[in-house]
Design a protein around this motif. Sequence first.
Motif, short mmCIF file in Angstrom:
data_model
loop_
_atom_site.label_atom_id
_atom_site.label_comp_id
_atom_site.label_asym_id
_atom_site.label_seq_id
_atom_site.Cartn_x
_atom_site.Cartn_y
_atom_site.Cartn_z
N LEU A 98 5.35 5.08 -3.29
CA LEU A 98 5.23 6.16 -2.31
C LEU A 98 5.52 7.51 -2.96
O LEU A 98 4.83 8.48 -2.75
CB LEU A 98 6.22 5.95 -1.17
CG LEU A 98 5.73 5.19 0.05
CD1 LEU A 98 6.84 5.10 1.07
CD2 LEU A 98 4.51 5.86 0.65
N ARG A 99 6.58 7.55 -3.74
CA ARG A 99 6.96 8.82 -4.38
C ARG A 99 5.86 9.30 -5.30
O ARG A 99 5.54 10.48 -5.34
CB ARG A 99 8.26 8.64 -5.17
CG ARG A 99 9.46 8.71 -4.30
CD ARG A 99 10.71 8.62 -5.13
NE ARG A 99 11.89 8.83 -4.30
CZ ARG A 99 13.11 8.52 -4.67
NH1 ARG A 99 13.31 7.97 -5.84
NH2 ARG A 99 14.12 8.75 -3.88
N GLY A 100 5.27 8.35 -6.05
CA GLY A 100 4.17 8.71 -6.94
C GLY A 100 3.00 9.26 -6.15
O GLY A 100 2.45 10.29 -6.49
N ASP A 101 2.66 8.56 -5.05
CA ASP A 101 1.53 9.00 -4.24
C ASP A 101 1.78 10.37 -3.65
O ASP A 101 0.91 11.22 -3.66
CB ASP A 101 1.29 8.00 -3.10
CG ASP A 101 0.69 6.71 -3.64
OD1 ASP A 101 0.34 6.70 -4.83
OD2 ASP A 101 0.59 5.74 -2.88
N VAL A 102 2.99 10.57 -3.11
CA VAL A 102 3.30 11.85 -2.48
C VAL A 102 3.15 12.98 -3.48
O VAL A 102 2.55 14.00 -3.22
CB VAL A 102 4.72 11.82 -1.87
CG1 VAL A 102 5.17 13.23 -1.52
CG2 VAL A 102 4.74 10.93 -0.65
N THR A 103 3.68 12.78 -4.69
CA THR A 103 3.60 13.82 -5.71
C THR A 103 2.15 14.09 -6.07
O THR A 103 1.72 15.24 -6.14
CB THR A 103 4.37 13.39 -6.97
OG1 THR A 103 5.63 12.89 -6.56
CG2 THR A 103 4.56 14.56 -7.91
N ALA A 104 1.37 13.03 -6.28
CA ALA A 104 -0.02 13.20 -6.68
C ALA A 104 -0.79 13.93 -5.58
O ALA A 104 -1.56 14.85 -5.86
CB ALA A 104 -0.66 11.84 -6.94
N MET A 105 -0.57 13.54 -4.32
CA MET A 105 -1.29 14.18 -3.22
C MET A 105 -0.92 15.65 -3.10
O MET A 105 -1.76 16.50 -2.85
CB MET A 105 -1.00 13.47 -1.90
CG MET A 105 -1.85 12.23 -1.71
SD MET A 105 -1.87 11.72 0.01
CE MET A 105 -0.26 10.98 0.15
N ALA A 106 0.36 15.95 -3.29
CA ALA A 106 0.81 17.34 -3.19
C ALA A 106 0.15 18.17 -4.28
O ALA A 106 -0.30 19.29 -4.03
CB ALA A 106 2.33 17.41 -3.32
N GLU A 107 0.04 17.62 -5.48
CA GLU A 107 -0.58 18.34 -6.58
C GLU A 107 -2.05 18.63 -6.28
O GLU A 107 -2.53 19.73 -6.49
CB GLU A 107 -0.47 17.54 -7.87
CG GLU A 107 0.83 17.83 -8.59
CD GLU A 107 1.03 16.89 -9.77
OE1 GLU A 107 0.04 16.31 -10.23
OE2 GLU A 107 2.18 16.75 -10.20
N VAL A 108 -2.76 17.63 -5.76
CA VAL A 108 -4.17 17.82 -5.42
C VAL A 108 -4.31 18.92 -4.38
O VAL A 108 -5.13 19.82 -4.51
CB VAL A 108 -4.78 16.50 -4.90
CG1 VAL A 108 -6.17 16.76 -4.32
CG2 VAL A 108 -4.88 15.49 -6.04
N ILE B 226 8.02 -0.30 -3.38
CA ILE B 226 7.31 0.54 -2.39
C ILE B 226 7.74 1.99 -2.55
O ILE B 226 6.93 2.90 -2.49
CB ILE B 226 7.62 0.06 -0.96
CG1 ILE B 226 7.13 -1.36 -0.76
CG2 ILE B 226 6.93 0.98 0.05
CD1 ILE B 226 7.57 -1.96 0.57
N ARG B 227 9.05 2.20 -2.75
CA ARG B 227 9.56 3.56 -2.82
C ARG B 227 8.95 4.31 -4.00
O ARG B 227 8.51 5.46 -3.87
CB ARG B 227 11.08 3.56 -2.93
CG ARG B 227 11.66 4.96 -2.85
CD ARG B 227 13.16 4.94 -2.83
NE ARG B 227 13.70 4.40 -4.07
CZ ARG B 227 14.99 4.33 -4.35
NH1 ARG B 227 15.87 4.75 -3.47
NH2 ARG B 227 15.41 3.83 -5.48
N SER B 228 8.92 3.67 -5.17
CA SER B 228 8.40 4.39 -6.34
C SER B 228 6.90 4.63 -6.19
O SER B 228 6.39 5.67 -6.61
CB SER B 228 8.71 3.62 -7.63
OG SER B 228 8.27 2.30 -7.53
N ILE C 129 12.99 3.46 4.09
CA ILE C 129 13.27 2.66 2.90
C ILE C 129 14.68 2.94 2.40
O ILE C 129 15.43 2.01 2.07
CB ILE C 129 12.22 2.95 1.80
CG1 ILE C 129 10.87 2.39 2.24
CG2 ILE C 129 12.65 2.33 0.47
CD1 ILE C 129 9.70 2.84 1.37
N GLU C 130 15.07 4.23 2.38
CA GLU C 130 16.41 4.58 1.92
C GLU C 130 17.47 3.91 2.78
O GLU C 130 18.46 3.36 2.26
CB GLU C 130 16.62 6.11 1.97
CG GLU C 130 15.78 6.90 0.98
CD GLU C 130 16.14 6.60 -0.48
OE1 GLU C 130 17.22 6.04 -0.71
OE2 GLU C 130 15.33 6.93 -1.35
#
Length: 122
Positions: A20-30, A16-18, A76-77
């Motif tokens: 989420l991290r992927g999604d957050v980065t992708a959304m921020a880039e968009v 889940i963490r990885s 999660i952390e």
Amino acid sequence: MKKTDMLAYREKLHAIRSRLRGDVTAMAEVALRKSGMEGSDSNAMPIHMAELGSDNFEQEFTLGLMEADEGMLGHIESALERIERGSYGRCVQCDGAIPKARLNAIPYTPVCIKCAEQQENQ
Ligand SMILES: [Zn+2]
């Protein structure tokens, strides 16, 4: 909770963490790319004010989602920390066992259903 069970939940939490991290980065880039494009377009095309407005709204919405995800990452952390300490699966408030059905649905939850309901009612 058995150690093998904890390891299974740790795998789940890592997945889940990885994601989420992927999604957050992708959304921020968009979101960033969109605002960059608007900046360069705004002089040449003053006709798309309405579209610009909706884009801004979308951007705010995306950033709002990211904040929610950051909160989830925190959960999660700390769940992973509890696995390391061996206290995972126990409610951080009443120290009661959290049912596996709940952990399967929300592996990063720090509290049992009773305490979660109490928190919501406060
Ligand atoms: Zn509890």
